[in-house]
Design a protein around this motif. Structure first.
Motif, short mmCIF file in Angstrom:
data_model
loop_
_atom_site.label_atom_id
_atom_site.label_comp_id
_atom_site.label_asym_id
_atom_site.label_seq_id
_atom_site.Cartn_x
_atom_site.Cartn_y
_atom_site.Cartn_z
N LEU A 36 0.83 -1.21 0.00
CA LEU A 36 0.00 0.00 0.00
C LEU A 36 0.86 1.25 0.00
O LEU A 36 0.56 2.24 -0.67
CB LEU A 36 -0.93 0.00 1.22
CG LEU A 36 -2.09 -0.99 1.20
CD1 LEU A 36 -2.76 -1.02 2.57
CD2 LEU A 36 -3.10 -0.61 0.14
N GLY A 37 1.97 1.20 0.76
CA GLY A 37 2.87 2.34 0.80
C GLY A 37 3.55 2.58 -0.54
O GLY A 37 3.72 3.73 -0.96
N ARG A 39 2.32 1.85 -3.44
CA ARG A 39 1.30 2.43 -4.33
C ARG A 39 1.17 3.93 -4.08
O ARG A 39 1.10 4.73 -5.01
CB ARG A 39 -0.03 1.74 -4.10
CG ARG A 39 -1.15 2.26 -5.00
CD ARG A 39 -2.49 1.66 -4.61
NE ARG A 39 -2.48 0.21 -4.64
CZ ARG A 39 -3.44 -0.56 -4.14
NH1 ARG A 39 -4.50 0.00 -3.57
NH2 ARG A 39 -3.36 -1.87 -4.20
N ALA A 40 1.15 4.31 -2.78
CA ALA A 40 1.04 5.72 -2.44
C ALA A 40 2.27 6.49 -2.92
O ALA A 40 2.15 7.62 -3.43
CB ALA A 40 0.87 5.89 -0.93
N LEU A 55 8.48 8.77 2.17
CA LEU A 55 7.71 7.56 2.31
C LEU A 55 8.53 6.33 1.92
O LEU A 55 8.49 5.29 2.60
CB LEU A 55 6.45 7.64 1.45
CG LEU A 55 5.54 6.40 1.41
CD1 LEU A 55 5.13 5.98 2.82
CD2 LEU A 55 4.32 6.66 0.54
N LEU A 59 9.42 2.97 4.03
CA LEU A 59 9.16 1.62 3.52
C LEU A 59 10.42 0.76 3.54
O LEU A 59 10.35 -0.45 3.80
CB LEU A 59 8.61 1.72 2.09
CG LEU A 59 7.21 2.33 1.97
CD1 LEU A 59 6.86 2.56 0.50
CD2 LEU A 59 6.17 1.44 2.61
N THR A 97 0.44 2.27 10.62
CA THR A 97 1.06 2.02 9.32
C THR A 97 0.00 1.85 8.24
O THR A 97 0.09 2.44 7.16
CB THR A 97 1.95 0.77 9.38
OG1 THR A 97 3.03 1.01 10.29
CG2 THR A 97 2.52 0.43 8.02
N ARG A 101 -1.77 4.74 4.85
CA ARG A 101 -1.71 4.37 3.44
C ARG A 101 -3.04 4.03 2.83
O ARG A 101 -3.12 3.64 1.68
CB ARG A 101 -0.80 3.15 3.28
CG ARG A 101 0.62 3.48 3.66
CD ARG A 101 1.43 2.26 3.85
NE ARG A 101 2.63 2.66 4.57
CZ ARG A 101 3.53 1.86 4.97
NH1 ARG A 101 3.40 0.57 4.74
NH2 ARG A 101 4.59 2.29 5.62
N HIS A 102 -4.08 4.13 3.62
CA HIS A 102 -5.39 3.71 3.11
C HIS A 102 -6.45 4.65 3.65
O HIS A 102 -6.37 5.08 4.80
CB HIS A 102 -5.67 2.27 3.57
CG HIS A 102 -6.71 1.57 2.77
ND1 HIS A 102 -8.06 1.74 3.00
CD2 HIS A 102 -6.61 0.71 1.73
CE1 HIS A 102 -8.75 1.00 2.14
NE2 HIS A 102 -7.91 0.39 1.36
#
Length: 212
Positions: A36-37, A39-40, A55, A59, A97, A101-102
């Motif tokens: 998810l991170g 993707r962000a 970010l 990660l 976390t 990211r969501h």
């Protein structure tokens, strides 16, 4: 000799099952959060390179923690975050976390201070929370999720979301059975049901020797 061989085979099968489940419960949520991170970060690269770089640095650190988790699983130790932060700290860290990211607002509620708990109970609670909140961000379509931990005659764990409602999320495979097994292995119970206000409620009651 025959009986001893049968016992050894069963023990080996059980050990392999535990390792596979730990990989799913521990690394699965961690790697899902990293995905998810990423993707962000990909979305930020063109708009805000500085934030994307920050970010990506976080990660990278989380990936190192995942590598450490693999090593500890191989050595039979308990989760890295529990060792570093304790149960409440580890739960808060994992939820933070995912929430970063969501687009799901996630709260952790722990009234008072939890007493010292057996390691097996801490591990069961942490794994159940990790699996439950990962299901929420992946499958629930929720806007809000609350994680609650409290002690009253034992440790109680609750994850409630306002998403699509209880059902075989993600195929209803190893994730749900794993949470149930985690609770049962420490003599507790686990249940997933429709929440009163809509969405899903996952609850585990984990006994502690002597009560707390």
């Amino acid at each position: 000799m025959r009986r001893e061989f049968a016992w050894s085979t069963d023990a080996a099968d059980e050990a392999r099952r535990r390792v596979l489940r730990d990989l799913h419960d521990g690394l699965g949520p961690s790697l899902a959060a990293i995905a998810l991170g990423l993707r962000a970060a990909r979305q930020l690269v063109g708009q805000d390179p500085a934030s994307a770089g920050s970010l990506l640095a976080r990660l990278e650190e989380e990936m190192y923690h995942a590598v450490g988790e693999i090593r500890r699983l191989a050595a039979g130790a308990y989760p890295v975050e529990l060792a570093r932060l304790g149960l409440v700290g580890a739960v808060r860290a994992h939820v933070a976390t995912l929430a970063g990211r969501h687009p799901v607002r996630m709260d952790v509620q722990v009234p008072g201070t939890l007493p010292e708990l057996p390691v097996a109970v801490q591990v069961a609670a942490y794994r159940i929370v990790c699996e439950a909140v990962t299901n929420v961000v992946r499958h629930a379509g929720a806007r809000h999720c609350v994680v609650r931990l409290w002690c009253a005659g034992g440790l109680h764990v609750e994850v409630v979301d306002d998403g699509v409602g209880a059902g075989p999320r993600g195929g209803g495979g190893i994730g749900l059975s794993s949470m149930r097994e985690r609770a049962h292995e420490v003599g507790g119970t686990w249940n997933m049901e429709h929440a009163a206000a809509g969405g899903t409620r996952v609850a585990a009651d984990l006994p502690v020797a002597g009560g707390v």
